[in-house]
Design a protein around this motif. Structure first.
Motif, short mmCIF file in Angstrom:
data_model
loop_
_atom_site.label_atom_id
_atom_site.label_comp_id
_atom_site.label_asym_id
_atom_site.label_seq_id
_atom_site.Cartn_x
_atom_site.Cartn_y
_atom_site.Cartn_z
N GLU A 164 83.70 15.68 38.04
CA GLU A 164 84.73 15.73 37.54
C GLU A 164 85.06 15.86 36.28
OE1 GLU A 164 87.56 12.06 37.51
OE2 GLU A 164 85.97 11.04 38.77
N ARG A 165 86.11 16.47 35.43
CA ARG A 165 86.31 16.66 34.17
C ARG A 165 87.22 15.79 33.57
NH1 ARG A 165 85.69 21.53 31.11
NH2 ARG A 165 87.16 21.58 29.36
N VAL A 166 86.89 14.98 32.73
CA VAL A 166 87.68 14.06 31.97
C VAL A 166 88.74 14.91 30.90
CG1 VAL A 166 87.84 12.16 30.15
CG2 VAL A 166 86.14 12.26 32.15
N GLU A 167 89.87 14.47 31.12
CA GLU A 167 90.71 15.15 30.24
C GLU A 167 91.08 14.63 28.81
OE1 GLU A 167 92.29 18.02 30.72
OE2 GLU A 167 91.43 18.04 32.69
N ASP A 168 90.80 13.31 28.60
CA ASP A 168 90.89 12.54 27.41
C ASP A 168 89.83 11.32 27.27
OD1 ASP A 168 91.63 11.33 25.29
OD2 ASP A 168 93.66 10.75 26.05
N LEU B 113 79.07 14.28 23.13
CA LEU B 113 79.40 14.33 24.63
C LEU B 113 80.65 14.86 24.95
CD1 LEU B 113 78.61 12.66 27.22
CD2 LEU B 113 79.69 10.70 26.49
N HIS B 114 80.41 16.12 25.51
CA HIS B 114 81.37 16.89 25.80
C HIS B 114 82.10 16.37 27.12
CE1 HIS B 114 83.66 20.64 27.10
NE2 HIS B 114 83.72 20.93 25.77
N ILE B 115 83.47 16.68 26.91
CA ILE B 115 84.46 16.01 28.20
C ILE B 115 83.95 16.66 29.52
CG2 ILE B 115 86.50 15.63 26.84
CD1 ILE B 115 87.35 18.46 27.68
N SER B 116 82.96 17.61 29.81
CA SER B 116 82.67 18.11 30.96
C SER B 116 81.29 17.22 31.33
CB SER B 116 82.21 19.49 30.95
OG SER B 116 81.19 19.87 29.73
N GLU C 140 87.45 13.15 19.94
CA GLU C 140 88.31 14.25 19.76
C GLU C 140 88.68 14.73 21.15
OE1 GLU C 140 89.12 15.35 16.92
OE2 GLU C 140 87.53 14.56 15.50
N ASP C 141 89.92 15.70 21.21
CA ASP C 141 90.04 16.31 22.45
C ASP C 141 89.01 16.94 23.33
OD1 ASP C 141 92.69 15.41 21.58
OD2 ASP C 141 93.32 17.56 21.07
N PHE C 142 88.24 17.49 22.76
CA PHE C 142 86.95 18.04 23.55
C PHE C 142 85.75 17.07 23.71
CE2 PHE C 142 86.53 18.91 18.91
CZ PHE C 142 85.27 18.30 18.74
N GLY C 143 85.86 15.81 23.35
CA GLY C 143 84.73 15.17 23.55
C GLY C 143 84.50 13.68 22.55
N ALA C 144 83.47 13.18 22.73
CA ALA C 144 83.15 11.70 21.96
C ALA C 144 81.91 12.33 21.18
CB ALA C 144 83.23 10.57 22.72
N PHE C 145 82.05 11.76 19.90
CA PHE C 145 80.75 11.87 19.04
C PHE C 145 80.13 10.54 19.20
CE2 PHE C 145 83.11 15.06 17.55
CZ PHE C 145 82.19 16.13 17.41
#
Length: 453
Positions: A404-408, A395-398, A374-379
């Motif tokens: 660093e923060r991953v955008e996608d 697994l949240h994008i942060s 998803e936009d906010f992370g991966a399951f």
């Protein structure tokens, strides 16, 4: 022998021919003679060459020759599947409102469609009853010779055969003729009916919002109709079925007319305060199902009454139907709005498969597989270090890269990819994961100096 005499279907042919003759007697002797001659010839062919009817998918299908004879006698086309369960009706007087029949359209006029159902009297379908929606002309939905399913609206038998009447509907929602319900009274007549008074009504229509029920006036004469919403229904009653309802509210129209009444099939509401002490799991009964979820009746913890709550679609398990018993838990109790939200699923952190992950230290790496993004992370599907039942965590994008923060997430992973992750928390939101290195353990503080002698 491949061919044999058919007894029961032949009786149906005789009924159809006799029905035709009964109608044509009014058109003159010559027409009657011609009809008898044609029907006799067809019947003879049917006896000589008709094969036995076959049962296909629960429907008795007449052989082609017999179908031709029956349709010839009734004035329809040749290609028909005869459903004898609907066709063998003895007379007009045996019909009941709401009864389902099979028929053939014999004539289409400006405001009505004439339908032959195999009786001594053809029926007519008013333009307003030709379909569920609004119809300008019957020709918009049917044509002559077309096979149709119809429902009886009214069947009137008189001493004078010419006054016999058969009114039909091609819409199950429009079976009821409201004139037959008696005088319609204003809904304001029900404004003083107490909420614990039960009324016996009859379902007269089924619409998207719920069912329309006609109830007798408390003043003794006349009827009024009210809406039972899907949320306030028990089961799915059929049109013309009798139901018990209560008056929920009556509202007056803006011009003093067109007042409206809301009805319910549910018992009087109870205070939801008692559900503060509800057990973790309760047994409820599905009372209605909708596209967005299912309504469930649950007993009050103190045993006094019951309340109804909604299981949203995302909280359902399986496909429970009205009347089914289900185990539910409360995940939201809104006392101000007097609503209960229910779930058939465990709370995210309390699911059985989550228990093995609660004891894993945050510096332990475990195996995971990317399931969806998803936009906010991966399951991620993860497995406990010692093996066992898998679970899905976020697994949240942060938490994907250090510093660093991953955008996608799609730029970092592929579906099905194997990765290593750590468990950082298991709570009521579920299982949270990280790919970042664990924080360095702070050095143990130096021991305090020994006191001076």
């Amino acid at each position: 022998l491949k061919h044999q005499l058919v007894v029961v279907p032949s009786a149906v042919v005789v009924m159809a021919v006799q029905s035709t003759l009964n109608r044509r007697q009014r058109r003159g002797t010559l027409a009657t003679v011609l009809a008898v001659a044609a029907a006799g010839t067809a019947a003879f062919q049917g006896v000589s060459f008709v094969t036995a009817p076959a049962l296909e998918n629960g429907t008795l299908r007449a052989p082609p020759q017999l179908q031709h004879v029956a349709r010839f006698a009734r004035g329809g086309a040749d290609d028909i599947e005869m459903d004898f369960g609907h066709s063998m009706i003895s007379s007009l007087s045996s019909l009941k409102p709401g009864q389902e029949l099979q028929g053939v359209v014999t004539k289409v006029l400006d405001k009505v469609a004439i339908v032959d159902v195999g009786l001594e009297k053809e029926g007519f379908v008013p333009v307003g009853k030709c379909a569920d929606g609004q119809v300008t002309s019957p020709s918009d939905v049917v044509k002559e010779g077309q096979d149709v399913r119809v429902w009886v609206v009214e069947a009137t038998v008189s001493d004078n055969e010419r006054e016999n009447k058969l009114v039909l509907s091609m819409s199950k929602r429009k079976i009821v003729d409201f004139r037959s319900l008696g005088v319609q009274v204003d809904c304001m007549a029900f404004k003083d009916v107490s909420e614990d008074t039960w009324l016996e009504g009859v379902v007269v229509n089924d619409i998207d919002a719920g069912i329309i029920v006609s109830v007798p006036s408390p003043e003794g004469e006349g009827q009024a109709t009210g809406l039972v919403t899907r949320r306030s229904m028990k089961g799915q009653p059929d049109i013309l079925e009798k139901v018990k309802v209560r008056v929920e509210s009556v509202s007056e129209g803006t011009d003093g007319k067109n007042s409206r009444m809301s009805l319910t099939m549910l018992p009087p509401p109870i205070s939801l305060e008692v559900f503060k002490d509800a057990p973790d799991w309760m047994e409820g009964t599905i009372v209605n199902a909708a596209a967005f979820g299912s309504f469930v009746s649950v007993p009050a913890p103190d045993g006094n009454g019951e309340a109804q709550g909604l299981i949203p679609g995302r909280e359902l398990q399986g496909n429970p139907q009205p009347g089914d018993k289900v185990q539910v838990r409360i995940f939201d109790l809104d006392l101000e709005k007097n609503k209960i939200s229910l779930s058939m699923k465990h709370a995210p952190g309390e699911a059985p498969e989550m228990q093995a992950f609660k004891e894993i230290a945050q510096d332990v790496w475990i195996d995971g597989k990317v399931q969806r993004m998803e936009d906010f992370g991966a399951f991620i599907q993860v497995t406990p270090p010692g093996g066992g039942q898998t679970a899905e965590g976020l697994l949240h994008i942060s938490e994907i890269r250090d510093g660093e923060r991953v955008e996608d997430p799609a730029e970092e992973f592929e579906l099905g990819q194997d990765i290593k992750v750590r468990v950082i928390s298991v709570d009521d939101k579920g299982l949270s994961l990280s790919m970042k290195k664990p924080a360095a353990t702070a050095p143990a503080p130096a021991p305090a100096p020994a006191p001076a002698p």
